[in-house]
Each structure stands twice: as C-alpha cells, then as structure tokens.
Design a protein around this motif. Sequence first.
Motif, PDB file in Angstrom:
ATOM      1  N   ARG A  36       0.840  -1.216   0.000  1.00 28.47           N
ATOM      2  CA  ARG A  36       0.000   0.000   0.000  1.00 28.47           C
ATOM      3  C   ARG A  36       0.870   1.260   0.000  1.00 28.47           C
ATOM      4  O   ARG A  36       1.059   1.888  -1.028  1.00 28.47           O
ATOM      5  CB  ARG A  36      -0.938  -0.027   1.229  1.00 28.47           C
ATOM      6  CG  ARG A  36      -2.131   0.924   1.112  1.00 28.47           C
ATOM      7  CD  ARG A  36      -1.827   2.361   1.404  1.00 28.47           C
ATOM      8  NE  ARG A  36      -1.366   2.585   2.791  1.00 28.47           N
ATOM      9  CZ  ARG A  36      -0.907   3.755   3.219  1.00 28.47           C
ATOM     10  NH1 ARG A  36      -0.831   4.790   2.409  1.00 28.47           N
ATOM     11  NH2 ARG A  36      -0.479   3.881   4.463  1.00 28.47           N
TER      12      ARG A  36
ATOM     13  N   PHE B 257      -8.518   1.219  -0.667  1.00 30.06           N
ATOM     14  CA  PHE B 257      -9.805   1.218  -1.357  1.00 30.06           C
ATOM     15  C   PHE B 257     -10.231   2.670  -1.536  1.00 30.06           C
ATOM     16  O   PHE B 257     -11.170   3.142  -0.909  1.00 30.06           O
ATOM     17  CB  PHE B 257     -10.828   0.417  -0.546  1.00 30.06           C
ATOM     18  CG  PHE B 257     -10.473  -1.043  -0.439  1.00 30.06           C
ATOM     19  CD1 PHE B 257     -10.873  -1.945  -1.418  1.00 30.06           C
ATOM     20  CD2 PHE B 257      -9.697  -1.504   0.617  1.00 30.06           C
ATOM     21  CE1 PHE B 257     -10.540  -3.290  -1.334  1.00 30.06           C
ATOM     22  CE2 PHE B 257      -9.352  -2.845   0.713  1.00 30.06           C
ATOM     23  CZ  PHE B 257      -9.771  -3.740  -0.276  1.00 30.06           C
TER      24      PHE B 257
ATOM     25  N   GLN C 224     -17.590   4.616   0.843  1.00 28.83           N
ATOM     26  CA  GLN C 224     -17.500   3.865  -0.423  1.00 28.83           C
ATOM     27  C   GLN C 224     -16.320   2.880  -0.375  1.00 28.83           C
ATOM     28  O   GLN C 224     -16.441   1.730  -0.783  1.00 28.83           O
ATOM     29  CB  GLN C 224     -17.325   4.866  -1.573  1.00 28.83           C
ATOM     30  CG  GLN C 224     -17.556   4.271  -2.937  1.00 28.83           C
ATOM     31  CD  GLN C 224     -17.492   5.341  -4.041  1.00 28.83           C
ATOM     32  OE1 GLN C 224     -17.634   6.538  -3.779  1.00 28.83           O
ATOM     33  NE2 GLN C 224     -17.278   4.915  -5.266  1.00 28.83           N
TER      34      GLN C 224
ATOM     35  N   VAL D 289      -8.095   6.428   7.675  1.00 29.95           N
ATOM     36  CA  VAL D 289      -7.157   7.550   7.776  1.00 29.95           C
ATOM     37  C   VAL D 289      -7.853   8.849   8.143  1.00 29.95           C
ATOM     38  O   VAL D 289      -8.821   9.250   7.493  1.00 29.95           O
ATOM     39  CB  VAL D 289      -6.423   7.778   6.431  1.00 29.95           C
ATOM     40  CG1 VAL D 289      -5.451   8.955   6.541  1.00 29.95           C
ATOM     41  CG2 VAL D 289      -5.686   6.524   6.003  1.00 29.95           C
TER      42      VAL D 289
ATOM     43  N   ARG E 264      -9.984  15.283   1.110  1.00 26.02           N
ATOM     44  CA  ARG E 264     -10.943  16.249   0.542  1.00 26.02           C
ATOM     45  C   ARG E 264     -12.015  16.668   1.544  1.00 26.02           C
ATOM     46  O   ARG E 264     -13.202  16.801   1.213  1.00 26.02           O
ATOM     47  CB  ARG E 264     -11.610  15.691  -0.721  1.00 26.02           C
ATOM     48  CG  ARG E 264     -10.643  15.244  -1.800  1.00 26.02           C
ATOM     49  CD  ARG E 264     -10.572  16.246  -2.945  1.00 26.02           C
ATOM     50  NE  ARG E 264      -9.536  15.871  -3.904  1.00 26.02           N
ATOM     51  CZ  ARG E 264      -9.762  15.157  -4.999  1.00 26.02           C
ATOM     52  NH1 ARG E 264     -10.973  14.795  -5.305  1.00 26.02           N
ATOM     53  NH2 ARG E 264      -8.767  14.858  -5.808  1.00 26.02           N
TER      54      ARG E 264
ATOM     55  N   PRO F 226       1.247  10.397  -2.465  1.00 29.63           N
ATOM     56  CA  PRO F 226       1.049  11.273  -3.616  1.00 29.63           C
ATOM     57  C   PRO F 226       0.584  12.677  -3.224  1.00 29.63           C
ATOM     58  O   PRO F 226       0.696  13.612  -4.016  1.00 29.63           O
ATOM     59  CB  PRO F 226      -0.040  10.568  -4.427  1.00 29.63           C
ATOM     60  CG  PRO F 226      -0.273   9.241  -3.808  1.00 29.63           C
ATOM     61  CD  PRO F 226       0.367   9.226  -2.463  1.00 29.63           C
TER      62      PRO F 226
HETATM   63  N1  COA Z   1     -13.468   4.067  -4.207  1.00 32.51           N
HETATM   64  C1  COA Z   1     -13.709   4.268  -5.520  1.00 32.51           C
HETATM   65  N2  COA Z   1     -14.132   5.434  -6.032  1.00 32.51           N
HETATM   66  C2  COA Z   1     -14.338   6.430  -5.161  1.00 32.51           C
HETATM   67  C3  COA Z   1     -14.107   6.292  -3.788  1.00 32.51           C
HETATM   68  C4  COA Z   1     -13.653   5.044  -3.315  1.00 32.51           C
HETATM   69  N3  COA Z   1     -13.404   4.835  -2.042  1.00 32.51           N
HETATM   70  N4  COA Z   1     -14.395   7.456  -3.170  1.00 32.51           N
HETATM   71  C5  COA Z   1     -14.799   8.307  -4.137  1.00 32.51           C
HETATM   72  N5  COA Z   1     -14.761   7.690  -5.339  1.00 32.51           N
HETATM   73  C6  COA Z   1     -15.134   8.237  -6.641  1.00 32.51           C
HETATM   74  C7  COA Z   1     -16.613   8.534  -6.712  1.00 32.51           C
HETATM   75  O1  COA Z   1     -17.322   7.392  -7.143  1.00 32.51           O
HETATM   76  C8  COA Z   1     -16.649   9.628  -7.744  1.00 32.51           C
HETATM   77  O2  COA Z   1     -16.503   9.071  -9.013  1.00 32.51           O
HETATM   78  P1  COA Z   1     -17.116   9.768 -10.331  1.00 32.51           P
HETATM   79  O3  COA Z   1     -16.384  11.059 -10.517  1.00 32.51           O
HETATM   80  O4  COA Z   1     -16.833   8.779 -11.412  1.00 32.51           O
HETATM   81  O5  COA Z   1     -18.571   9.954 -10.023  1.00 32.51           O
HETATM   82  C9  COA Z   1     -15.376  10.416  -7.457  1.00 32.51           C
HETATM   83  O6  COA Z   1     -14.491   9.498  -6.783  1.00 32.51           O
HETATM   84  C10 COA Z   1     -15.578  11.637  -6.561  1.00 32.51           C
HETATM   85  O7  COA Z   1     -16.328  11.219  -5.439  1.00 32.51           O
HETATM   86  P2  COA Z   1     -16.495  12.141  -4.155  1.00 32.51           P
HETATM   87  O8  COA Z   1     -17.316  11.420  -3.158  1.00 32.51           O
HETATM   88  O9  COA Z   1     -16.928  13.519  -4.579  1.00 32.51           O
HETATM   89  O10 COA Z   1     -15.024  12.151  -3.600  1.00 32.51           O
HETATM   90  P3  COA Z   1     -14.005  13.344  -3.404  1.00 32.51           P
HETATM   91  O11 COA Z   1     -13.730  14.036  -4.675  1.00 32.51           O
HETATM   92  O12 COA Z   1     -14.476  14.131  -2.253  1.00 32.51           O
HETATM   93  O13 COA Z   1     -12.656  12.547  -3.029  1.00 32.51           O
HETATM   94  C11 COA Z   1     -11.457  10.780  -1.936  1.00 32.51           C
HETATM   95  C12 COA Z   1     -12.759  11.498  -2.215  1.00 32.51           C
HETATM   96  C13 COA Z   1     -10.733  11.407  -0.768  1.00 32.51           C
HETATM   97  C14 COA Z   1     -11.975   9.413  -1.569  1.00 32.51           C
HETATM   98  C15 COA Z   1     -10.504  10.668  -3.139  1.00 32.51           C
HETATM   99  O14 COA Z   1      -9.919  11.878  -3.413  1.00 32.51           O
HETATM  100  C16 COA Z   1      -9.442   9.648  -2.842  1.00 32.51           C
HETATM  101  O15 COA Z   1      -9.688   8.455  -2.995  1.00 32.51           O
HETATM  102  N6  COA Z   1      -8.208  10.086  -2.480  1.00 32.51           N
HETATM  103  C17 COA Z   1      -7.076   9.213  -2.221  1.00 32.51           C
HETATM  104  C18 COA Z   1      -6.578   9.352  -0.815  1.00 32.51           C
HETATM  105  C19 COA Z   1      -5.367   8.465  -0.603  1.00 32.51           C
HETATM  106  O16 COA Z   1      -5.349   7.319  -0.995  1.00 32.51           O
HETATM  107  N7  COA Z   1      -4.312   9.014   0.007  1.00 32.51           N
HETATM  108  C20 COA Z   1      -3.081   8.281   0.264  1.00 32.51           C
HETATM  109  C21 COA Z   1      -3.181   7.359   1.416  1.00 32.51           C
HETATM  110  S1  COA Z   1      -3.544   8.140   2.939  1.00 32.51           S
END
Ligand code: COA
Length: 310
Positions: free
Chosen positions: A18, A53, A90, A106, A119, A246
């Motif tokens: 991860r 996830f 999700q 987290v 976010r 990232p």
């Molecule tokens: N798995 C899959 N897709 C996801 C998701 C998840 N857990 N959470 C959100 N999404 C998708 C939504 O389905 C949506 O998709 P679409 O644009 O095709 O409709 C899109 O992401 C935006 O969804 P939203 O609920 O508005 O999310 P957001 O823009 O507020 O961002 C986060 C949500 C934080 C979940 C996303 O930015 C993210 O996954 N960030 C990664 C964080 C990470 O891994 N950091 C490093 C480790 S700590």
Amino acid sequence: MSGANQREFVSVCEVGPRDGLQNERVHLALEDKSQLVAGLVKAGLRKIEIGSFVSPKAVPAMADTDALTTRVKRTYGTGIRTLGLVVNAQGFDRALAAGVDGVCIVTVVSDTLCQKNNRCSSQQATDTAVALIKRAKESGLSTRVDVATSWVCPYEGQVPLDAVQRVADQVWEYQPDELAFCDSIGHAHPYQVAKLFAAFGERYDRSRLVAHFHDTQALGLANATAALFQGIRRFDASVGGLGGCPFAPGAKGNLATEDLVHLCHLSGFETGVQLDDLWATVALLEQQIGRPLGGQSRSWFHSTQRTQHN
Ligand code: COA
Ligand code: ZN
C-alpha cells in the motif's frame, strides 16, 4: 547485551503493497503484486496492508486492491491478516466486499493535508473515522485508525501535541483495536517521538499504539528506537524502504522492513520475520520496480563481514 525482556514480540505490519506501491511510477500488475505478497508471507510477515480502497482516479496504482485482496485471501485464508486502507464509506464497502480482515481508516491532524488527501476538514475526516469504526465492528473487521501528520505537516509545519490529542481522543472513545501515529513525511525526530509516545502511552493503551515512520531524513531507525524505548511494540514498515504519499510532498520511502527487523533482532525482540527471505523479496521487488531498493542495512547485509557476526 539484549535490550528486550525475555524475547518480547514486536509486531511488524508490512505496508509495502500500500504505502510502498501507491506512489510508484511503475504500476505493478496483479500477478506481480501477488508474487510480492508471496515473498512477504514466506519471510514470515503475517500482517500486510494489502492496498487502499480509494478512488482509482486519485491513486491509480491501487485500483486493483479488491482483486488482490480476494486472491490473497483465497490463497492464504486465515494464515495472514490483510488490512485495507479506507477514507470513506465507499471504500469501506469495497473493503468489506473484497474480504479484508481489517481496515486502516485515515484521518489527518492538519487541515491543509486533510483537504488534499481526504478532501475534507480534519474534523470531518475524524467524524468519518468514528462512523467507520462502528461499521467495522458491526461487520467483525479489526479496526485501526491512522492519525496522519502526528508530528509534522508538509504544509503547516510542526503539529502541536494537543492538536494530535484532540483527534486521537475522539477516535479512542470508540475503541479501535489499534491507533497508529504517522510521521507522514518523515520529518519527526526521536525526541518528539519519545514525547508523543510517553504522553499517549499513558493516556491510551500503549500495547495498541502503532508507530509509522518514513525515512526521509534517515531518522526512521532512530525514531523506531525512541518508540521502542517508550514501550511501543507495533510498527509499520515497508519492504525495501519503498514508499511515499502522492498528496504529501517530500514524503520519501517508509522505514524499511529489513532495517526495523534487524534493529529488533539485535535488540533481543522477536518478530517472526526471517531476514534472508526478506532480502530475497527486496531483490524480487527491485526487479519488478526496476531500480535498486533496500534500507540502511543493505550494504552491511550484503557484506562479507555479516557471516562473521550473524
Ligand atoms: N473508491 C472508488 N471510487 C471512489 C471512492 C472510493 N473509495 N471514493 C470516491 N470515489 C469516486 C466517486 O465514485 C466519484 O466518481 P465519479 O467522478 O466517477 O462519479 C469520485 O471518486 C468523486 O467522489 P467524491 O465522493 O466527490 O469524492 P471526493 O472528490 O471528495 O474525493 C477521496 C474522495 C478522498 C476518496 C478521493 O480523493 C481519494 O480516494 N483520495 C485518495 C486518498 C489516498 O489514498 N491518500 C493516500 C493514502 S492516505
Ligand atoms: Zn506513510
């Protein structure tokens, strides 16, 4: 002289699949990830953060965590514990469906990194963490909360201990199995680490606290030592020292699993990990990623003197 009492056990959670792979330019195929996990299991690692996830748009390298989890659970069953990182409901639903044993939820103490990573504000992320602890417990999953920027934020600088405590207190009230304090960018130093764990070891249950370090300033081992001296016995580490976030500029590789294991063994602790097999896995990962890897102990491990002292 041994530092530990009667072969005390240090639990190492391998986060390479991860934290290690999430920021790599080379995205490993599912087959390669499976081979990596096989190497880790052979080396004796029994607790593996298998992936996250999260949105595949945000972190493309983690898009196949569902498939990897299902495959790994089919192969090893209850022989290993798989953990999956989640930041929202999700992700939690996906982790549950994929069959993880536990979730790492987290939250971030500093608002700026929280906005970039989750976010949302730190308070909103902490509220989500609490909601997901409850759901995980109802679903029979083990629960862990990762408190990111427990010492330093890449945007806001030093993070005060009372700000970390405010977040940790809220989470602890719901009794996660583990509470991890994360030096997300590897800017903490041993005195700060000792201070936090001295305070929180008393406030919470020391045996359930986890230390997560990055080796950006070559202080990963020093920080781990400070945590060990404070009675912390649970650590994250990443095979080969791979790692980075990232969304957190400056985050370099995690504390290398081989360095941590070596430190623990020299200090008289047991880890259940065989270093020779672990180095074979580092070699495999080097081939997969296409660049040299390995923590601070690398040159020593490959030197001829090792056989005389080992
Ligand atoms: N798995 C899959 N897709 C996801 C998701 C998840 N857990 N959470 C959100 N999404 C998708 C939504 O389905 C949506 O998709 P679409 O644009 O095709 O409709 C899109 O992401 C935006 O969804 P939203 O609920 O508005 O999310 P957001 O823009 O507020 O961002 C986060 C949500 C934080 C979940 C996303 O930015 C993210 O996954 N960030 C990664 C964080 C990470 O891994 N950091 C490093 C480790 S700590
Ligand atoms: Zn990390």
